[in-house]
Design an enzyme around this catalytic site. Sequence first.
Site, PDB file in Angstrom:
ATOM      1  N   ASP A 240       0.803  -1.204   0.089  1.00  0.00           N
ATOM      2  CA  ASP A 240      -0.011   0.119  -0.085  1.00  0.00           C
ATOM      3  C   ASP A 240       0.812   1.239   0.044  1.00  0.00           C
ATOM      4  O   ASP A 240       1.836   1.419   0.478  1.00  0.00           O
ATOM      5  CB  ASP A 240      -0.909   0.067   1.341  1.00  0.00           C
ATOM      6  CG  ASP A 240      -2.070  -1.002   1.299  1.00  0.00           C
ATOM      7  OD1 ASP A 240      -2.247  -1.617   0.190  1.00  0.00           O
ATOM      8  OD2 ASP A 240      -2.471  -1.479   2.239  1.00  0.00           O
TER       9      ASP A 240
ATOM     10  N   ASP B 204     -13.508  -4.294  -2.481  1.00  0.00           N
ATOM     11  CA  ASP B 204     -13.317  -4.494  -0.926  1.00  0.00           C
ATOM     12  C   ASP B 204     -14.671  -4.588  -0.368  1.00  0.00           C
ATOM     13  O   ASP B 204     -15.799  -3.813  -0.672  1.00  0.00           O
ATOM     14  CB  ASP B 204     -13.075  -2.873  -0.557  1.00  0.00           C
ATOM     15  CG  ASP B 204     -11.541  -2.301  -1.204  1.00  0.00           C
ATOM     16  OD1 ASP B 204     -10.682  -3.318  -1.285  1.00  0.00           O
ATOM     17  OD2 ASP B 204     -11.474  -0.969  -1.326  1.00  0.00           O
TER      18      ASP B 204
END
Length: 257
Positions: free
Chosen positions: A11, A130
């Site tokens: 990330d 997600d």
Amino acid sequence: MLAKRIIPCLDVRDGQVVKGVQFRNHEIIGDIVPLAKRYAEEGADELVFYDITASSDGRTVDKSWVERVAQVIDIPFCVAGGIKTIEDAEKLFAFGADKISINSPALADPNLITALADRFGVQAVVVGIDSWFEKETGKYWVNQYTGDEKRTRQTNWQLLDWVQEVQKRGAGEIVLNMMNQDGVRNGYDLTQLKLVREVCNVPLIASGGAGEMVHFRDAFTQANVDGALAASVFHKRIIEIGELKEYLYAEGVEIRR
């Protein structure tokens, strides 16, 4: 049978690798390029880079590091973050990315999936999803703009419907980010993965929850996923990739060693 893939996830925020828990409270892990190089040398099959605030900031991936990563690794890598147009994707491929992944922009405009698949081929287009399990209703919902906790919103899409929709539109692979499990290291949500596997006919990558080697094995053997993505266990050297692959091989999982 295709070998299962081990995929470290990086990330990225402000040019550095960060890691949160359930997509919140991110801590800085380190610089992108050395970490990417380390994982490639340790035997990762592929890398995924998420520019986590690109979509919520209304910008595309910061491309400066993409080219530098391409110069130091010799394994495939996928880049995600705010890719909204063919031109955005073209630049990333030109800098050396092997695949691009779209998530929030696909929810904003599902036609983008088809446009990218038509232009670059389905094998180069990944859709990230997600998901959030709502305990009160027992439903799995798709969330958007998860890189910024102030802007995260639940969409009207239930998970299995969206999984089927993105495949119809040309997704060549799906990465399922199970938000409830993210960063807590108590295992992938096998129930959720099995439900998705039943309706997913493209490669499925599990993400969120890996804490021990057995968690990877269970995702491969019980939910039949094609790849397992993890971050904190690799960043913090809780699990070494080489040891993980030897373990999986001994457990009968088809793996590249």
